[in-house]
Design an enzyme around this catalytic site. Structure first.
Site, PDB file in Angstrom:
ATOM      1  CB  SER A  42      -1.536 -13.444  35.042  1.00 59.42           C
ATOM      2  OG  SER A  42      -1.293 -12.220  34.624  1.00 59.42           O
ATOM      3  CG  ASP A 154      -0.780 -11.441  38.107  1.00 55.60           C
ATOM      4  OD1 ASP A 154      -0.664 -12.561  38.182  1.00 55.60           O
ATOM      5  OD2 ASP A 154      -0.779 -10.666  36.961  1.00 55.60           O
TER       6      ASP A 154
END
Length: 250
Positions: A42, A154
């Site tokens: 991320s 993610d």
């Protein structure tokens, strides 16, 4: 000549809180330690990508302080999300070029989640911009990123603190940076704070298990700052630097 052991750096997710990673990199730049392998999830994937391709911690801070949300995303409602990652990919290409992961100065692994299968995807080759965007693609908010036949979101869903790619490489020493474990919680005043506390608690709990595989864990205290306010970036950088300067001598 003394041969130093390989040193892996794992940078976890945390949205804007991940700006603390930049301060850690600045502390590393000032030390005698040389990162030989890097893994990111991320926001850690975005910061780590810039570092792996040659930017210093100071240069990454300058880059981050100039950014605002309209610079990196745009509204593009679809059946799969509300915002597009295309602008973020364009920003990375503009600053680094149309580079591939295998060409990075430091071997780089970025973690994403295949939202079709539930598999963890560790990316070490291929186009960097799509890999970094995929790792940072919050499901439900951003449209998933198509990459090499997979629909990716993610990596924090499955490994927010990406120590395992470093262990798979056989790295001898590992430093992990997590921005949730050092976060203190308060009684929530509204629904947004309830949801924010719940997310941060879940990520902090997951990171504790992953962190056991690291030799040094750096946990900046991010309590005072928001995961969404970019004006908090300078303060978060300073906090990451402060904690890293204290922990790295060990």
């Amino acid at each position: 000549m003394e041969v130093l052991p390989s040193l892996g750096l794992a940078l976890g997710g945390g949205a804007v809180l991940g700006a603390a990673h930049i301060g850690v990199l600045q502390a590393l730049d000032e030390s005698d330690l040389k990162v030989t392998h890097l893994a990111g999830t991320s926001m850690g994937a975005l910061v780590g990508s810039l570092y792996a391709f040659g930017l210093t911690g100071r240069e990454i801070e300058e880059f981050a302080e100039d950014l605002r949300w309209p610079d990196i995303t745009r509204l593009a409602p679809s059946k799969l999300g509300l915002l597009s990652m295309a602008k973020l990919e364009a920003v990375l290409r503009r600053h680094l070029g149309d580079v591939r992961m295998e060409d990075s100065r430091i071997p780089l692994a970025l973690v994403a989640t295949d939202i079709s299968s539930g598999e963890k995807v560790v990316m070490t080759t291929g186009e960097l911009a799509t890999a970094a965007a995929a790792s940072a693609c919050v499901p439900g908010l951003f449209i998933p990123v198509e990459r090499e036949g997979r629909l990716l979101v993610d990596g924090g869903l499955l490994e927010n603190l990406p120590v395992s790619p470093l262990r798979d490489w056989g790295v001898e020493r590992t430093v992990a940076v997590d921005v949730h474990m050092g976060r203190r919680f308060h009684r929530p005043r509204n629904l947004a704070e309830v949801l924010g506390n719940a997310l941060d608690m879940a990520l902090a709990n997951a990171a504790q298990e992953t962190a056991r595989a690291a030799d040094i864990v750096i946990t900046p205290d991010t309590t005072s700052w928001s995961r969404s306010q970019m004006q908090d970036i300078p303060a978060l950088v300073r906090e990451g630097y402060r904690v890293a300067k204290a922990r790295l001598p060990s």
